[in-house]
Design an enzyme around this catalytic site. Sequence first.
Site, PDB file in Angstrom:
ATOM      1  N   SER A 197      -6.853   2.554   6.630  1.00 21.57           N
ATOM      2  CA  SER A 197      -6.035   2.501   5.400  1.00 21.57           C
ATOM      3  C   SER A 197      -4.979   1.419   5.587  1.00 21.57           C
ATOM      4  CB  SER A 197      -5.352   3.856   5.208  1.00 21.57           C
ATOM      5  OG  SER A 197      -4.341   3.780   4.221  1.00 21.57           O
ATOM      6  N   TYR A 206      -0.042  11.188   8.166  1.00 21.12           N
ATOM      7  CA  TYR A 206      -1.161  10.356   7.703  1.00 21.12           C
ATOM      8  C   TYR A 206      -1.022   8.931   8.255  1.00 21.12           C
ATOM      9  CZ  TYR A 206      -4.573   8.271   4.464  1.00 21.12           C
ATOM     10  OH  TYR A 206      -5.660   7.620   3.928  1.00 21.12           O
TER      11      TYR A 206
END
Length: 263
Positions: A147, A160
């Site tokens: 990501s 995350y």
Amino acid sequence: MLDEHERGRDLGWATGRHALITGGGSGIGAATARMLAAEGAKVSMLGRRAEPMREIAVEIGGAAIPCDVTDRSAIETAYAEARAANGPIDFLILNAGVADSSPFARTARDTFDRIIATNLTSLFDGAQLALPDLLQGDNKRLVVVASVAGLRGAAFAAPYVASKHGAVGLVKSLALEYARTLLTVNAVCPGFVDTPMTDQSAERIHQATRRSEAEAREALAAMNPSGRLVSADEVAASILHLCHPMSRSITGACLTVDGGATA
Ligand code: NAI
């Protein structure tokens, strides 16, 4: 029932290659499964939820194998099933992941552990257990769906972001360790993508603020400088690019698919 030849699959560059995709039942994983199958690959999908994977498996003629990627022995069993169906793994796409958001002070230790287990420890296990396949034969590929959160920080998403930075670190280290083999190791780093994960983020924003879900989705899209959500197909196309035989000198890369977020 059409056979592979009648479907024209023998024409694709991935014909006969075994692609194993974690989290293959939805979003980026499902788009990648469909696109690789269209190029002739034999596809195995591993994931928690059997039903959506089975539907895609019927559509593309692949194998749907229920597996919780936080359980190393479950991955081992699932890989054995995938090999029995489709042979040694050629392309390993580690895509399964979860997201959450909350202020750091209110983030439970359990949440951190769950996100690290799903987004990072599963990569260690998933990659290590596939090594016997990935180190034998030509044009082997490990692609991790990381990501932009693996490349820079983000408030209210510490677990995350930490998990995705870990994913990028693992990719770069494995790329160097296996640079002299026929295996490449790369990451794709998407910005906000139009998938169920982003639907859930919009729902969380809706619950926590007075914004509607549509407004929340717009706010998430606006975080990509392009002003729009990336499509799952666009991310899948980048994964396919990394799997292509002509990409054998691309290793250790973090391919951003983010509408300019990291420019
Ligand atoms: P998604 O929620 O549709 O896909 C995630 C998949 O992982 C689901 O199929 C889910 O069932 C599976 N999964 C989750 N935990 C699992 C477990 N323990 N065992 C097996 N399977 C499990 O969402 P999306 O967006 O397609 O996510 C795919 C990857 O893309 C994730 O790693 C995510 O972090 C990453 N990503 C997503 C972005 C977005 O905006 N949607 C942006 C950047 C990266």
